[in-house]
Design an enzyme around this catalytic site. Structure first.
Site, short mmCIF file in Angstrom:
data_model
loop_
_atom_site.label_atom_id
_atom_site.label_comp_id
_atom_site.label_asym_id
_atom_site.label_seq_id
_atom_site.Cartn_x
_atom_site.Cartn_y
_atom_site.Cartn_z
N THR A 73 0.61 7.90 7.21
CA THR A 73 0.33 7.69 5.92
C THR A 73 0.94 6.48 5.58
O THR A 73 2.17 6.09 5.68
CB THR A 73 0.68 8.67 4.95
OG1 THR A 73 0.92 8.09 3.62
CG2 THR A 73 2.27 9.36 5.52
N VAL A 74 0.22 5.62 4.82
CA VAL A 74 1.06 4.18 4.36
C VAL A 74 1.94 4.64 3.21
O VAL A 74 3.03 3.86 3.25
CB VAL A 74 0.18 3.11 4.03
CG1 VAL A 74 -0.86 2.66 4.84
CG2 VAL A 74 -0.68 3.88 2.75
N ASP A 75 1.99 5.51 2.84
CA ASP A 75 2.94 5.76 1.61
C ASP A 75 4.24 6.31 2.06
O ASP A 75 5.21 6.41 1.58
CB ASP A 75 2.29 7.00 0.70
CG ASP A 75 1.07 6.62 -0.15
OD1 ASP A 75 0.92 5.38 -0.45
OD2 ASP A 75 0.40 7.30 -0.42
N MET A 85 0.87 0.00 -3.48
CA MET A 85 0.55 1.43 -3.40
C MET A 85 1.72 2.39 -3.36
O MET A 85 2.91 1.62 -3.21
CB MET A 85 -0.39 1.69 -2.33
CG MET A 85 -1.79 1.28 -2.34
SD MET A 85 -2.50 1.58 -0.65
CE MET A 85 -4.20 1.05 -1.27
N ARG A 123 2.07 6.34 -5.51
CA ARG A 123 1.61 6.83 -6.65
C ARG A 123 2.93 7.79 -7.21
O ARG A 123 3.61 7.57 -8.42
CB ARG A 123 0.79 8.09 -6.81
CG ARG A 123 -0.49 7.28 -6.73
CD ARG A 123 -1.86 8.22 -6.47
NE ARG A 123 -3.03 7.33 -6.23
CZ ARG A 123 -4.00 7.01 -7.38
NH1 ARG A 123 -3.52 7.30 -8.66
NH2 ARG A 123 -4.92 6.25 -6.78
N GLU A 178 2.40 0.90 -8.03
CA GLU A 178 1.00 1.53 -8.93
C GLU A 178 1.61 2.67 -9.90
O GLU A 178 1.13 2.93 -10.93
CB GLU A 178 0.06 1.86 -7.99
CG GLU A 178 0.07 2.99 -7.06
CD GLU A 178 -1.23 3.47 -6.24
OE1 GLU A 178 -2.35 2.74 -6.77
OE2 GLU A 178 -1.01 3.93 -5.21
N TYR A 205 -6.51 -2.37 -1.16
CA TYR A 205 -6.91 -2.07 0.42
C TYR A 205 -6.43 -2.95 1.32
O TYR A 205 -6.12 -2.65 2.39
CB TYR A 205 -8.47 -1.97 0.49
CG TYR A 205 -9.29 -0.88 -0.36
CD1 TYR A 205 -8.74 0.34 -0.53
CD2 TYR A 205 -10.57 -0.96 -0.65
CE1 TYR A 205 -9.44 1.34 -1.45
CE2 TYR A 205 -11.10 0.16 -1.18
CZ TYR A 205 -10.53 1.49 -1.68
OH TYR A 205 -11.32 2.16 -2.35
N LEU A 206 -6.27 -4.13 0.98
CA LEU A 206 -5.74 -5.08 1.85
C LEU A 206 -4.51 -4.97 2.61
O LEU A 206 -4.38 -5.13 3.57
CB LEU A 206 -5.48 -6.58 1.28
CG LEU A 206 -6.82 -7.17 1.01
CD1 LEU A 206 -7.73 -6.94 0.63
CD2 LEU A 206 -6.51 -8.77 0.32
N ARG A 256 -3.13 -1.87 3.62
CA ARG A 256 -3.29 -0.59 4.37
C ARG A 256 -4.28 -1.31 5.38
O ARG A 256 -4.71 -0.18 6.47
CB ARG A 256 -3.59 0.61 3.38
CG ARG A 256 -5.06 0.85 3.21
CD ARG A 256 -5.28 2.20 2.46
NE ARG A 256 -6.54 2.42 2.12
CZ ARG A 256 -7.31 3.46 1.49
NH1 ARG A 256 -6.27 4.02 0.69
NH2 ARG A 256 -8.54 3.38 1.33
#
Lengths: 402, 402
Positions: free
Chosen positions: B126-128, B174, B176, B231, B280-281, B283
């Site tokens: 997960t990029v998060d 990104m 949330r 974001e 999107y860039l 990730r």
């Protein structure tokens, strides 16, 4: 690439021997020349120049400032030449696009008018690629490579997702009047139906009906659609698409062209949408440069010094294309007065007949400009852009403005 | 990095000998398992696996789909195990974040309940970076490297410009609920007063007054200010900052948090503003990956196969940090049921006391994750992400849903 050209020029000046005493840099362009805000580049080692050549931004600062016409403001020119004389400046190299070439032309003419022995040389640089007289401009190839790569990568991300509703991705790129950067994203498609599926450029008036019909066709075929839009996209009446929405009070909703196009698709076709705005990232991506672009940036910097040494004045080294494949180029001399303040747009032949994508001819032209990689030296996982501060040249004149 | 883990798993399975007959991939995650939409990865050569390992997106497709609870929809599980049985599937590897680990836990429990001999293994990605149980998650380090690099580069661009009015650059990233990616941009600053000057994370309620006061301080000191905003930035009442503006009709103006913050600065302080939304860039930037992240992505893919061969079930290979500097890590086993659907946020100690930047402790934690470069192989100036299509596995069952 403005820094790469500076590195090329400084290296060439150092190699020129005693004919060039010092290479001074004005802070923030001609503003620094007027303000006597000068630094001496002798403080940078060869290693520093290598780091300079890979660094984004402009190490000496940039400006958006036009000199007045000589007739309107002779005092401005008096000051400029006072600074030049005080620091024994015999050559003035100015790096930029159309407006900068106009500055070179004005200073060259003013020097002749007062018989000041100056060699004023322009050095081309613009990510917009809209400078006349040069087959391409340093800065463009790297921004084009970054954007084409970004579209390729985002397109794969978009393709991987699953959704019953169609989905659309919009990337907004720079280009107020010229669609060069938008067109370059066409290089991302390595096969049929690959992103970008549609490209909207300022040269082609935006036709909402035709555009939406194309988006629908693509989504119905493959489930998604990736769109590149230039920030300066206009309607047939010349109004900017970015000024699209008006609220109940009649206020224009400020939003970029990308956001407007993405929302339009969402509202009219019911698709999910995302938009990306690389903004400064696209012109500052030193981590992913075109080796071709970098070589050209160095070459025009070196050539500018060569022109000065040969006594040329009011000229710019330009890139001339000798062949597409293999790509070969050289440098030719161009008169800045002939190209200043012109704006080079995409030729119609570089676009597909419907104006919504790039033609084979356009691809052939653009392809070599993004070729070659030049990984930056790094520090802790980041490009190493560190540069020692340069000493200010002691001021010899009163402050300006007084 | 989801593709790198897949490459690691496929390589490990090939190396395991006859105990593993075939490695099938479901298209779009568990949707493909339910739909019997399977491809056989035997069609990819070792070279293809190397290209797979550098490719963004998910080569087999992704989904956002949660299985129902077993008690609510037993037929869904009947179908899943019919597909597993029909294709003699003995191990199920599932790559993703919190929701995916919940899927693994559900399938593991359902297999036990029906005594189906399955090894269900989660593979973290997960990029998060919000997955519990792992010191970091594959995908995060590369997105963090890309965003820190982008902030460094845009910051140099911003610093080079000249203007009498202050100027502000906002980059929306990104996140949330978790500010890991926003925090990682702090790594861009290689000296005092370097970008980013302020970082707004979802963990800290947005305080407009304090924020604007800080922006003003920075601009009055150096002329400009770069801000990272996640974001999902929220106000103290829990409302999203991105839902900030309302027009005269009371409609919420949809705009990202970055746009809202940039406009706020423009309206309240009168500064010029720009904003970037990588979207999107960030990730998908396979062209600029963290070698550390890539090594971890390969390692968890390989470890997952090792766990399956050892008969482990309902577990996930997680990254364990052994030391910060030098950075050392290994893989440990974690029970997916213990971490599924949790959300790992930034620890308070990783933030500066005022909540508007990252602490030294946070920097120490984040720094090693972006280290190391891994230039992609390229084709024509672009990363080479081409992969041959894989053959569909012939279907043996009726369509689903019927």
């Amino acid at each position: 690439m403005i820094n790469a050209s500076a590195a090329g020029a400084i290296r060439a000046a150092r190699a020129a021997g005693p004919r060039i005493g010092r290479v001074l840099a004005a802070r923030h362009g001609v503003l620094g020349a007027l303000g006597e805000d000068l630094v001496d580049t002798a403080g940078w080692s060869d290693d520093d120049l290598s780091r300079l050549a890979q660094a984004p931004g402009g190490a000496f600062g940039s400006c958006r400032f036009d000199l007045d016409a000589l007739a309107d403001n002779p005092a401005q020119y008096d000051r400029l030449f006072d600074v030049f004389a005080a620091h024994r400046i015999g050559a003035f190299l100015y790096n930029g696009g159309n407006g900068s070439m106009e500055t070179v032309a004005k200073i060259s003419a003013a020097a002749r008018a007062r018989a000041y022995p100056l060699r004023a040389i322009g050095v081309p640089k613009t990510v917009d690629n809209d400078l006349e007289g040069s087959d391409c401009s340093p800065g463009f190839g790297s921004a084009a490579k970054y954007l084409a790569t970004s579209m390729l990568e985002a397109g794969l991300d978009l393709a991987a997702m699953s959704s019953r509703r169609g989905r659309v991705f919009v990337m907004e790129v720079m280009g107020r009047n010229a669609g060069w950067l938008a067109a370059a994203t066409a290089l991302a498609a390595q096969g049929p139906d690959q992103a970008p599926h549609l490209i909207l450029v300022p040269e082609v008036p935006f036709d909402e009906v035709a555009f939406l019909a194309e988006v629908r066709l693509v989504v119905e075929r493959i489930g998604y659609c990736a769109v590149t839009v230039a920030e300066g996209l206009k309607r047939a009446d010349g109004s900017l698409v970015m000024e699209q929405g008006q609220d109940a009070g009649g206020h224009i909703q400020l939003g970029g062209a990308g956001q407007c196009i993405a929302r339009l698709v969402g509202e009219r076709l019911g698709y999910k949408y995302h938009w990306s705005i690389p903004d400064y990232l696209q012109r500052a991506a030193g981590h992913w440069r075109s080796a071709t672009d970098h070589a050209q940036a160095l070459a025009v910097g070196e050539a500018a010094v060569g022109y000065a040494l040969k006594g040329r004045d009011g000229v710019m080294p330009a890139i001339r294309r000798l062949s597409d494949r293999p790509y070969r180029w050289d440098i030719q001399v161009v008169d800045v007065a002939a190209i200043a303040n012109l704006e080079r747009r995409l030729p119609a032949g570089f676009l597909r007949a419907d104006g919504l994508h790039v033609s084979a001819e356009g691809l052939r032209h653009l392809r070599p400009l993004i070729e070659g990689e030049l990984p930056p030296t790094t520090l802790g996982g980041l490009p190493d852009y560190r540069l020692p501060a340069l000493p200010m040249v002691p001021r010899l004149l009163p402050p300006y403005p007084a």
